[in-house]
Motif scaffolding. Structure first.
Motif, PDB file in Angstrom:
ATOM      1  N   GLU A   1       0.828  -1.206   0.000  1.00  0.00           N
ATOM      2  CA  GLU A   1       0.000   0.000   0.000  1.00  0.00           C
ATOM      3  C   GLU A   1       0.857   1.248   0.000  1.00  0.00           C
ATOM      4  OE1 GLU A   1      -3.313   0.136  -0.450  1.00  0.00           O
ATOM      5  OE2 GLU A   1      -2.990  -2.010  -0.822  1.00  0.00           O
ATOM      6  N   TRP A   2       1.924   1.227   0.779  1.00  0.00           N
ATOM      7  CA  TRP A   2       2.876   2.338   0.807  1.00  0.00           C
ATOM      8  C   TRP A   2       3.481   2.555  -0.574  1.00  0.00           C
ATOM      9  CZ3 TRP A   2       8.135   2.264  -0.237  1.00  0.00           C
ATOM     10  CH2 TRP A   2       8.872   3.385   0.170  1.00  0.00           C
ATOM     11  N   LEU A   3       3.863   1.450  -1.241  1.00  0.00           N
ATOM     12  CA  LEU A   3       4.512   1.539  -2.546  1.00  0.00           C
ATOM     13  C   LEU A   3       3.557   2.109  -3.593  1.00  0.00           C
ATOM     14  CD1 LEU A   3       7.004   0.997  -4.277  1.00  0.00           C
ATOM     15  CD2 LEU A   3       6.195  -1.358  -4.589  1.00  0.00           C
ATOM     16  N   ARG A   4       2.295   1.743  -3.521  1.00  0.00           N
ATOM     17  CA  ARG A   4       1.313   2.297  -4.464  1.00  0.00           C
ATOM     18  C   ARG A   4       1.241   3.818  -4.343  1.00  0.00           C
ATOM     19  NH1 ARG A   4      -1.505  -2.475  -2.881  1.00  0.00           N
ATOM     20  NH2 ARG A   4      -1.669  -3.932  -4.649  1.00  0.00           N
ATOM     21  N   LYS A   5       1.290   4.322  -3.129  1.00  0.00           N
ATOM     22  CA  LYS A   5       1.247   5.771  -2.926  1.00  0.00           C
ATOM     23  C   LYS A   5       2.489   6.437  -3.520  1.00  0.00           C
ATOM     24  CE  LYS A   5      -1.388   5.447   1.399  1.00  0.00           C
ATOM     25  NZ  LYS A   5      -1.342   5.682   2.871  1.00  0.00           N
ATOM     26  N   VAL A   6       3.649   5.829  -3.304  1.00  0.00           N
ATOM     27  CA  VAL A   6       4.901   6.393  -3.820  1.00  0.00           C
ATOM     28  C   VAL A   6       4.893   6.418  -5.347  1.00  0.00           C
ATOM     29  CG1 VAL A   6       7.393   6.010  -4.007  1.00  0.00           C
ATOM     30  CG2 VAL A   6       6.254   5.746  -1.784  1.00  0.00           C
ATOM     31  N   VAL A   7       4.487   5.311  -5.966  1.00  0.00           N
ATOM     32  CA  VAL A   7       4.496   5.218  -7.424  1.00  0.00           C
ATOM     33  C   VAL A   7       3.488   6.194  -8.035  1.00  0.00           C
ATOM     34  CG1 VAL A   7       3.970   3.697  -9.376  1.00  0.00           C
ATOM     35  CG2 VAL A   7       5.384   2.869  -7.485  1.00  0.00           C
ATOM     36  N   THR A   8       2.319   6.307  -7.438  1.00  0.00           N
ATOM     37  CA  THR A   8       1.311   7.246  -7.947  1.00  0.00           C
ATOM     38  C   THR A   8       1.832   8.678  -7.897  1.00  0.00           C
ATOM     39  OG1 THR A   8      -0.509   5.810  -7.271  1.00  0.00           O
ATOM     40  CG2 THR A   8      -1.030   8.132  -7.613  1.00  0.00           C
ATOM     41  N   ALA A   9       2.471   9.028  -6.779  1.00  0.00           N
ATOM     42  CA  ALA A   9       3.017  10.375  -6.634  1.00  0.00           C
ATOM     43  C   ALA A   9       4.150  10.624  -7.618  1.00  0.00           C
ATOM     44  CB  ALA A   9       3.490  10.598  -5.202  1.00  0.00           C
ATOM     45  N   ALA A  10       5.031   9.638  -7.793  1.00  0.00           N
ATOM     46  CA  ALA A  10       6.174   9.796  -8.695  1.00  0.00           C
ATOM     47  C   ALA A  10       5.726   9.920 -10.139  1.00  0.00           C
ATOM     48  CB  ALA A  10       7.131   8.622  -8.533  1.00  0.00           C
ATOM     49  N   ASP A  11       4.715   9.161 -10.514  1.00  0.00           N
ATOM     50  CA  ASP A  11       4.254   9.189 -11.893  1.00  0.00           C
ATOM     51  C   ASP A  11       3.713  10.562 -12.275  1.00  0.00           C
ATOM     52  OD1 ASP A  11       3.813   7.633 -14.328  1.00  0.00           O
ATOM     53  OD2 ASP A  11       1.680   7.969 -13.935  1.00  0.00           O
ATOM     54  N   ALA A  12       3.135  11.258 -11.285  1.00  0.00           N
ATOM     55  CA  ALA A  12       2.562  12.581 -11.549  1.00  0.00           C
ATOM     56  C   ALA A  12       3.535  13.723 -11.274  1.00  0.00           C
ATOM     57  CB  ALA A  12       1.303  12.773 -10.697  1.00  0.00           C
ATOM     58  N   ASP A  13       4.746  13.394 -10.807  1.00  0.00           N
ATOM     59  CA  ASP A  13       5.700  14.416 -10.380  1.00  0.00           C
ATOM     60  C   ASP A  13       6.554  14.868 -11.570  1.00  0.00           C
ATOM     61  OD1 ASP A  13       7.573  16.015  -9.162  1.00  0.00           O
ATOM     62  OD2 ASP A  13       8.050  14.592  -7.558  1.00  0.00           O
ATOM     63  N   PRO A  14       6.426  16.106 -12.028  1.00  0.00           N
ATOM     64  CA  PRO A  14       7.221  16.571 -13.170  1.00  0.00           C
ATOM     65  C   PRO A  14       8.702  16.720 -12.849  1.00  0.00           C
ATOM     66  CG  PRO A  14       5.983  18.397 -12.220  1.00  0.00           C
ATOM     67  CD  PRO A  14       5.509  17.161 -11.527  1.00  0.00           C
ATOM     68  N   ASP A  15       9.062  16.686 -11.567  1.00  0.00           N
ATOM     69  CA  ASP A  15      10.464  16.827 -11.171  1.00  0.00           C
ATOM     70  C   ASP A  15      11.176  15.485 -11.038  1.00  0.00           C
ATOM     71  OD1 ASP A  15      10.466  19.591 -11.115  1.00  0.00           O
ATOM     72  OD2 ASP A  15       9.780  19.676  -9.041  1.00  0.00           O
ATOM     73  N   VAL A  16      10.496  14.376 -11.293  1.00  0.00           N
ATOM     74  CA  VAL A  16      11.102  13.043 -11.256  1.00  0.00           C
ATOM     75  C   VAL A  16      11.152  12.485 -12.668  1.00  0.00           C
ATOM     76  CG1 VAL A  16      10.806  10.645 -10.510  1.00  0.00           C
ATOM     77  CG2 VAL A  16      10.465  12.504  -8.876  1.00  0.00           C
ATOM     78  N   ASP A  17      12.357  12.187 -13.143  1.00  0.00           N
ATOM     79  CA  ASP A  17      12.524  11.574 -14.464  1.00  0.00           C
ATOM     80  C   ASP A  17      12.745  10.071 -14.374  1.00  0.00           C
ATOM     81  OD1 ASP A  17      12.254  13.945 -15.896  1.00  0.00           O
ATOM     82  OD2 ASP A  17      14.387  14.425 -15.722  1.00  0.00           O
ATOM     83  N   TRP A  18      13.413   9.629 -13.305  1.00  0.00           N
ATOM     84  CA  TRP A  18      13.745   8.218 -13.156  1.00  0.00           C
ATOM     85  C   TRP A  18      13.337   7.731 -11.773  1.00  0.00           C
ATOM     86  CZ3 TRP A  18      17.439  11.523 -15.341  1.00  0.00           C
ATOM     87  CH2 TRP A  18      17.797  11.259 -16.673  1.00  0.00           C
ATOM     88  N   VAL A  19      12.891   6.486 -11.711  1.00  0.00           N
ATOM     89  CA  VAL A  19      12.667   5.789 -10.443  1.00  0.00           C
ATOM     90  C   VAL A  19      13.566   4.557 -10.437  1.00  0.00           C
ATOM     91  CG1 VAL A  19      11.028   4.548  -8.988  1.00  0.00           C
ATOM     92  CG2 VAL A  19      10.286   6.597 -10.247  1.00  0.00           C
TER      93      VAL A  19
END
Length: 334
Positions: free
Chosen positions: A190-208
């Motif tokens: 559940e924690w990981l789903r929140k992180v991935v959702t936030a990262a996918d929408a974050d224009p300041d993150v290019d790589w995970v």
């Protein structure tokens, strides 16, 4: 922290530092004074030019055979030769992917992790993932939490686990996600789903980049992987196309593969624990593993921010116990 009668661990939080700035420092406690070191603070997401580099090593759990120190010495020399810069000016971060100790006792944290890491730790921040060996003799992770200050780390308000066994943080335009392959799977998903959702929408993150101790796949000791990571965590991470690389360990070798269902690379970096050779275990050729090399290795992950590319280079120091050694020989690159 006085963790034992003869074991005192000092921690200092520095505040007010400027990003991407070189700082010189030394440590004093009583009459003891360290040499002078320097480090560079991390870049912000605003930097979109130049290089962002990560030094990766894993699985250096041996107590009485210090293989990690010479490997780090070789890595430091090679990186400085490649870049023409001091280590702290050419590399932004170092990662350990689990089993920094053989057992989670204070003796092992001092002599297996802290002292060998001193080759680079005066100049580079070292971030760690939890391995199975950290839990031995320390199931409550008291010594893990004492040595790793991850309770205040978060990404987009998503805090680390209460026991600090998994966490995420952004450095520059890269989001690093450290997972626990040993326990806490339901809450962690559940924690990981929140992180991935936030990262996918974050224009300041290019790589995970995800880091987990037990790997996605392995061709030696077949089946000794994290089935939870393979079946549950990787599909969640694949929810963003920014997830380019998964880093695992647990197996004492280097391996590289690609997932069949998503455009994601996965590697194993476990190069300085007890020797793991072909013929010693159940082995099988896996269609999602392209290369397995039983050498002592370390990796340099290089993001070219102008070209928006990631290059992973794996360097071998050979197997000196078998009578041969390499001088940071490039054995794989993608």
């Amino acid at each position: 922290q006085t963790l034992a009668a003869n074991y005192r661990l000092h921690g200092v939080q520095l505040t007010g530092l400027q990003p991407e700035t070189l700082y010189t420092y030394r440590v004093r406690t009583g009459s003891q004074v360290s040499p002078v070191f320097r480090f560079r603070t991390q870049p912000t997401a605003a930097r979109k030019t130049g290089h962002f580099r990560i030094l990766l090593t894993g699985d250096h759990q041996l107590r009485n055979d210090d293989r990690h120190t010479p490997l780090l010495q070789a890595a430091k020399a090679k990186i400085q030769s490649l870049t023409g810069l001091p280590l702290e000016e050419s590399v932004q971060l170092m990662l350990n992917n689990g089993d920094q100790v053989d057992v989670g006792t204070l003796d092992h944290y001092e002599f297996v992790h802290m002292k060998p890491s001193a080759v680079v730790s005066g100049n580079l921040a070292i971030m760690t993932a939890l391995g199975n060996h950290e839990t031995y003799y320390d199931p409550g992770l008291a010594n893990w939490r004492a040595h790793n200050f991850y309770d205040q780390i978060s990404y987009k308000g998503i805090a680390a686990a209460a026991d600090e066994s998994y966490y995420a943080h952004q450095v520059g335009r890269v989001l690093l996600v450290y997972l626990n392959s040993e326990s806490g799977f339901s809450a962690q998903a559940e924690w990981l789903r929140k992180v991935v959702t936030a990262a996918d929408a974050d224009p300041d993150v290019d790589w995970v980049i995800s880091v987990v101790h037990r790997p996605y796949q392995a061709e030696q000791y077949v089946g000794d992987i994290s089935q939870w990571f393979r079946d549950t965590a990787m599909p969640i991470l694949a929810g963003t196309r920014k997830h380019a690389l998964n880093i695992g360990a647990h197996h004492h070798l280097y391996a590289r593969g690609q997932t069949r269902d998503w455009p994601i690379y996965h590697i194993i970096s476990g190069g300085t624990a007890w020797d793991q050779f072909w013929g010693q275990s159940t082995e099988r050729d896996m269609d999602d593993v392209q290369k397995t090399i039983a050498n002592w290795t370390w990796q340099l992950i290089d993001f070219d921010l102008d070209a928006r590319t990631m290059k992973v280079s794996s360097y071998a120091e050979g197997h000196p116990k078998l009578g041969f050694a390499y001088s940071s020989r490039l054995v794989d690159e993608f």
